[in-house]
Design an enzyme around this catalytic site. Structure first.
Site, mmCIF file in Angstrom:
data_model
loop_
_atom_site.group_PDB
_atom_site.id
_atom_site.type_symbol
_atom_site.label_atom_id
_atom_site.label_comp_id
_atom_site.label_asym_id
_atom_site.label_seq_id
_atom_site.Cartn_x
_atom_site.Cartn_y
_atom_site.Cartn_z
ATOM 1 N N LYS A 95 -14.138 -4.140 11.658
ATOM 2 C CA LYS A 95 -14.723 -3.094 10.820
ATOM 3 C C LYS A 95 -16.103 -2.670 11.326
ATOM 4 C CE LYS A 95 -12.135 -4.428 6.728
ATOM 5 N NZ LYS A 95 -12.087 -5.397 5.628
ATOM 6 N N LYS B 62 -5.647 -0.523 11.633
ATOM 7 C CA LYS B 62 -6.889 -0.575 12.414
ATOM 8 C C LYS B 62 -6.655 -0.657 13.908
ATOM 9 C CE LYS B 62 -9.360 -3.122 8.814
ATOM 10 N NZ LYS B 62 -8.365 -4.025 8.178
ATOM 11 N N VAL C 236 0.845 -1.202 0.000
ATOM 12 C CA VAL C 236 0.000 0.000 0.000
ATOM 13 C C VAL C 236 0.877 1.249 0.000
ATOM 14 C CG1 VAL C 236 -1.767 1.262 1.267
ATOM 15 C CG2 VAL C 236 -1.875 -1.229 1.138
ATOM 16 N N ASP D 135 -11.488 -9.795 11.089
ATOM 17 C CA ASP D 135 -11.298 -8.525 10.398
ATOM 18 C C ASP D 135 -12.632 -7.814 10.183
ATOM 19 O OD1 ASP D 135 -9.246 -6.864 9.278
ATOM 20 O OD2 ASP D 135 -10.239 -7.216 7.346
ATOM 21 N N GLU E 255 -5.489 -10.533 4.108
ATOM 22 C CA GLU E 255 -4.440 -10.103 5.028
ATOM 23 C C GLU E 255 -3.275 -11.079 4.816
ATOM 24 O OE1 GLU E 255 -4.669 -7.628 7.666
ATOM 25 O OE2 GLU E 255 -6.470 -6.988 6.616
#
Ligand code: ADP
Ligand code: ASP
Ligand code: MG
Length: 816
Positions: free
Chosen positions: A680, A577, A472, A676, A665
């Site tokens: 969220k 996160k 990323v 995950d 991931e």
């Protein structure tokens, strides 16, 4: 009559002295000229240094003398025709001998009297004027050298020098002027004819005095800058030349540190309404700055100045109002001790008064004040003076700002947003300036951001500090690189990556245009050893305005640092996160820090990568809507698995593919366990206003326990391979009921859960391609038909573009 003053750099080298000739040729067409010259650049400083060494008995001052001698002799050899050299060399040698013996006297006495200090520091101008006079002599028909000691007469009172205007004017009136009249600046005489000096930068003052005495048409100050600028060009690279301003504004700017003109020089020109033009010897064709009487510009702020090394004296006491002649005694005691007061503020209660002075006077001032008010301090009417050092002043200057509201607001919010706290504020009684006292270490940052706020409407700088250069991170750098030119051109945003780190190395590039994004990979390999603490320390130290910290990692260690970063008023954008799913109290703390320190903590990419899910939710809540229910498919990975699993290929093979293609991931168990997705929906619940913890999200795993209990990722894959029948069964069930399998997260009535669902073809979740995500918001306003956000919810590219969008949000908020 024109009076021209050439400063130290304008006469600092042979080449610069030569450039005087064409300037003077042009002006000489209009009649006689007075040419005031400074010492060659740096010489006055060297002379003062020599005095202080000799006072200490250190004969290294002789090295300084030697270098001064060499510089002047070399200049003569290069500048003056050979046949004229011996005469001037003789005169210079004589001056140098006099200088040597005066310094010798200081050495033997280990003390320099005020008189000898003045005498010694005058040698720079005496030598430079002699050289320039001799040079000009051979290019102009009538040139004379005038000794100002006999003209500018001063009265000395308690070591202060006061020019006797009328006596001096009379002396000047007796002069027989020729075509060119060269005068050393800075030097004057006392009533008995001894040499005195007019203060640092005093050649400007000499020139202004001569302009006054001769009613000059114009006073020209020739220096090494294109004029008086909106800020000191050494501190603000975008400083611009001010075309025209009033005497009062010029005085105000120079008083607060615009060194290009010495403040006392304004007065003699102003009283005679003589315009002052500030020009550049090295670009004489440029128009420069004109300082005149009646000039009124529409712009509110003309310039920004700053001063370093300021201390604040705070006097406080309930009895202050009752103390007779309190202010009078305070300022008299400071003035009697030659302590220059730069700024005064008094709280309206009159219980405190705060005085800004130069730090070098700090000890003296403290003593003087405590002595003056010793009785009042003893009886408790006053507290002993409190001193705060290591400060600086930034001042906004402009004549028109007195009628304008909102300037101080703009100033304070620009400073506040960048974490600069203000120690004291003063609006000069002239209302031509607003000054704030801040920490010295914040000065450069403050002056730059105020300059940007008041003068650079076109371009704003965004400084990025980025940790994480994986998939990323790399993609984000690519996008920033691609957009830089466009943002500059179309949005007037200058986005620079100042720092970059991966888990091993870090690089910083604050001086130039930021890190060159074409070669960051090679540069990073050669970087310094990375640790998050050293990265943050360096970021603090660089102390740039509009800084944004980008955490493009999944690191818990970095997330722990967010509070300390926000406390510096540095905003954070991150796909990490960890912070947003830590305990609710920690999350709340970050939210409070955001407000308190006017920084933002944005994590749009925590949910559905670049899709505007969190920002939409925030907009709904902010605009008064209420969330009833959120229903969502939040895992790109799981969606990819269920979309591709049709029984022809084994489930495990598709999981492997998801990992290889970068959807999952790095550890796919995080996706398959539903963990995950839980994170969220927790974030969405918190943003909807629920004080929820991770444990409050219920959820069932659809993957057999044996797989999840595997020791490592490979073990997990091999277990998953053995459980094919379990997945086949799920698929079979779905097919029988003509449904598709979706892993759905729901928030309803303050409860959050995640579960596997079979959805029919009329359900909005049925047609969900590839790794798409979808979020349905049911609210007061969207009660029947939900507000839908749908699109690619995983992958490096969309995540990076989501972080980029957060960067843009932060910069837009900083602007307002
Ligand atoms: P000179 O030797 O010609 O008298 P100075 O060094 O005294 O020159 O003053 C010129 C310098 O003043 C410039 O080189 C610049 O760095 C500094 N300066 C500080 N503030 C300003 C400003 N607002 N505008 C222009 N110059 C400034
Ligand atoms: N040479 C003196 C100084 O350096 C005066 C001047 O240059 O204006 O302060
Ligand atoms: Mg100067």
């Amino acid at each position: 009559m024109y009076v021209l003053k050439f400063g130290g750099t304008s006469v600092g080298t042979v080449a610069s002295i030569r450039s005087l000739k064409p300037i003077l040729k042009k002006r000489a067409k209009d009649g006689p000229l007075i040419v005031v010259v400074s010492a060659m650049a740096g010489i006055t400083n060297q002379l003062l240094e020599a005095i202080s060494l000799a006072e200490k008995g250190n004969d290294e001052y002789q090295l300084i003398l030697k270098s001064i001698e060499e510089q002047h002799i070399q200049t003569i050899r290069e500048l003056i025709d050979e046949n004229g050299q011996s005469d001037i060399l003789e005169k210079i040698t004589k001056l140098l001998d006099e200088l040597k013996s005066t310094l010798g006297g200081v050495l033997s006495l280990r003390e320099a009297t005020t008189n000898s200090k003045k005498l010694i520091s005058s040698f720079g101008e005496r030598m430079s004027s002699l050289i320039i006079y001799n040079y000009l002599k051979s290019h102009f028909s009538a040139v004379s050298l005038i000794d100002p000691v006999k003209i500018i007469t001063c009265r000395i009172e308690q070591d202060q020098t006061y020019v006797q205007m009328e006596v001096s004017r009379k002396n000047a009136g007796k002069l027989k002027l020729t075509q060119l009249n060269v005068i050393p600046g800075f030097i004057a005489g006392d009533e008995s004819g001894k040499v005195v000096t007019l203060g640092r930068g005093g050649s400007d003052y000499s020139a202004a005095l001569f302009a006054n005495f001769f009613d000059a048409k114009m006073l020209e100050i020739w220096s090494d800058v294109d004029g008086l600028m909106t800020a000191d060009p050494r501190l603000v690279s975008n400083a611009k030349v001010i075309e025209e301003l009033s005497y009062e504004e010029a005085l105000e700017l120079s008083h607060f540190g615009a060194k290009v003109i010495y403040p006392p020089s304004i007065q003699p020109a102003m009283v005679k309404k003589i315009p002052i033009q500030i020009l550049n010897t090295f670009s004489p064709e440029k128009p420069g700055t004109r300082v005149t009487r009646g000039f009124r510009d529409q712009s509110l702020i003309r310039g920004i100045s700053s001063m370093q090394d300021i201390s604040l004296l705070n006097l406080k006491g309930s009895g202050m109002i009752g103390i007779p002649k309190f202010s009078y005694r305070l300022f008299q005691s400071l003035s009697e001790n030659h302590i220059n007061v730069i700024l005064i503020t008094q709280a309206s209660s009159e219980h405190t008064i705060c005085v800004g002075i130069e730090s070098r006077d700090q000890k003296k001032a403290e003593k003087v004040i405590n002595r003056t008010f010793s009785n009042e301090i003893e009886t408790g009417q006053l507290e002993p003076v409190k001193v705060d050092g290591d400060l600086g002043i930034v001042a906004l200057v402009g004549s028109s700002m007195k009628n304008q509201v909102g300037i101080s607001g703009q100033m304070f919010s620009a400073l506040g947003r960048n974490g600069i706290s203000i120690k004291a504020i003063a609006q000069g009684s002239s209302e031509r300036n607003i000054s704030v006292v801040i920490e010295k270490e914040d000065l450069t940052k403050a002056i730059n951001l105020l300059h940007e706020s008041f003068f650079e409407h076109e371009i704003r700088r965004i400084n990025l500090f980025m940790v994480g250069a994986g998939n990323v991170g790399k993609e984000l750098l690519k996008q920033v690189k691609k957009q830089q030119a466009y943002l500059l051109k179309e949005h007037h945003l200058d986005v620079r990556v100042i720092a970059l780190a991966n888990s091993k190395k870090m690089i910083f590039e604050e001086e130039t245009e930021g890190i060159n994004l074409s070669e960051w990979e090679d540069k990073l390999k050669e970087g310094a050893t990375y640790s998050i603490d050293s990265f943050i320390d360096k970021m603090d130290q660089i102390n740039l305005r509009n800084s944004i910290f980008l955490d493009v990692t999944a690191s818990g260690e970095i997330a722990e640092k967010y509070p300390s970063i926000l406390k510096k008023s540095i905003s954070i954008a991150t796909p990490n996160k960890v912070a947003a799913t830590a305990s609710h109290s920690e999350f709340l703390n970050l939210k409070q820090l955001e407000r308190k320190f006017k920084a933002q903590f944005l994590f749009e990419t925590n949910v559905c990568a670049g899709l505007p899910v969190i920002s939409t939710l925030r907009d709904l809540v902010k605009s008064g809507d209420r969330i009833h229910k959120i229903q969502a498919v939040l895992s790109g990975t799981l969606n990819f698995l269920f979309n591709n699993y049709d029984g022809t290929e084994k489930f495990v093979a598709i999981v492997r593919r998801a990992k290889e293609e970068g959807y999952s991931e790095p550890d796919p168990r995080l996706d398959l366990s539903g963990e995950d997705v839980k994170r969220k929906i927790l974030i969405l619940a918190r943003e909807s206003g629920y004080a929820m913890e991770m444990d409050d999200v219920s959820g069932e795993s659809f993957v057999p326990e044996t797989c999840m209990n595997a020791k490592n990722i490979e073990g997990f894959f091999s277990e998953l391979g053995k459980q094919e029948s379990h997945f086949k069964e799920l698929l079979q069930k779905a097919k029988e009921s003509t449904c598709k399998i979706r892993y759905v997260a729901t928030l309803e009535n303050g409860k959050a859960k995640t579960e596997l669902q079979f959805v029919k073809s009329n359900h909005p979740f049925y047609n969900l391609e590839g790794s798409d995500n979808i979020v349905l918001f049911y609210t007061d306003r969207y009660s029947n038909q939900p507000l839908v956000v749908k699109g690619a919810g995983a992958g490096a590219e969309v995540t990076a573009s989501g972080i980029f969008a957060d960067i843009m949000r932060i910069s837009a908020a900083n602007q307002s």
